[in-house]
Design a protein around this motif. Structure first.
Motif, PDB file in Angstrom:
ATOM      1  N   UNK A 174      48.118  47.619  39.800  1.00 27.84           N
ATOM      2  CA  UNK A 174      46.974  46.800  40.219  1.00 27.84           C
ATOM      3  C   UNK A 174      46.481  45.921  39.071  1.00 27.84           C
ATOM      4  N   UNK A 175      46.477  46.440  37.856  1.00 28.49           N
ATOM      5  CA  UNK A 175      46.045  45.658  36.698  1.00 28.49           C
ATOM      6  C   UNK A 175      46.939  44.427  36.530  1.00 28.49           C
ATOM      7  N   UNK A 176      48.247  44.600  36.658  1.00 25.96           N
ATOM      8  CA  UNK A 176      49.157  43.460  36.528  1.00 25.96           C
ATOM      9  C   UNK A 176      48.896  42.421  37.610  1.00 25.96           C
ATOM     10  N   UNK A 177      48.635  42.875  38.816  1.00 23.94           N
ATOM     11  CA  UNK A 177      48.345  41.940  39.907  1.00 23.94           C
ATOM     12  C   UNK A 177      47.020  41.209  39.660  1.00 23.94           C
ATOM     13  N   UNK A 178      46.044  41.918  39.166  1.00 23.10           N
ATOM     14  CA  UNK A 178      44.760  41.287  38.852  1.00 23.10           C
ATOM     15  C   UNK A 178      44.947  40.240  37.760  1.00 23.10           C
TER      16      UNK A 178
END
Length: 157
Positions: free
Chosen positions: A36-40
């Motif tokens: 999720x961090x990478x997508x954010x």
């Protein structure tokens, strides 16, 4: 709060020589947060987080991890806080390299591309970030290009 502690324990394991035992549940949660961090970070890369990107981010995580709405909300909240504090993506990609197989790492790159095209535009900063992540995840250049073309075709770009 316990999930934040679990994520920190796992990240500390990779940042120090000390061995800290983490349960499979803690590791799974940390992997979800890292993804999720990478997508954010991709959504933020062009300095404009469009509502369509927020919606697509949520859809991608929901599809990938099959989470109920309340857990998804908590995951996104934790991931946004982690993204705000993040200094380098290398710690995140290292965690994914340790626990994801190649197919899942390729899937992360695909999800990043799908998110890029959510607003109908590809920005050079978004592409640069995905290229960087792909290299850190040992996803080949040809797989990087295939993921981009797949996302373009799905979004009619």
């Amino acid at each position: 709060m316990q999930s934040v502690i679990a994520m920190r324990k796992i990240l500390l394991k990779f940042l120090t020589i000390e061995t800290i035992e983490a349960s499979p549940t803690d590791i799974e949660h940390a992997l979800r947060v890292a993804t999720a961090v990478l997508l954010i970070e991709v959504a933020r890369a062009d300095f404009i987080v469009d509502p369509s990107e927020k919606l697509r981010l949520r859809e991608l995580l929901e599809q990938q991890f099959n989470l109920p709405a309340q857990e998804l909300d908590a995951l996104l909240e934790e991931a946004e806080a982690d993204a705000d504090r993040m200094v380098s993506i290398q710690h995140v990609t290292r965690l994914l390299n340790e626990h994801y197989d190649h197919a899942m790492k390729r899937r992360v790159v695909e999800m990043m591309w799908q998110l890029v095209y959510a607003d109908g535009e590809k920005d050079r900063y978004e592409e640069h970030l995905i290229r960087q992540v792909a290299e850190l995840l040992y996803v080949s250049h040809s797989e990087f290009i295939q993921a981009r073309h797949k996302a373009e075709a799905e979004n009619g770009s």
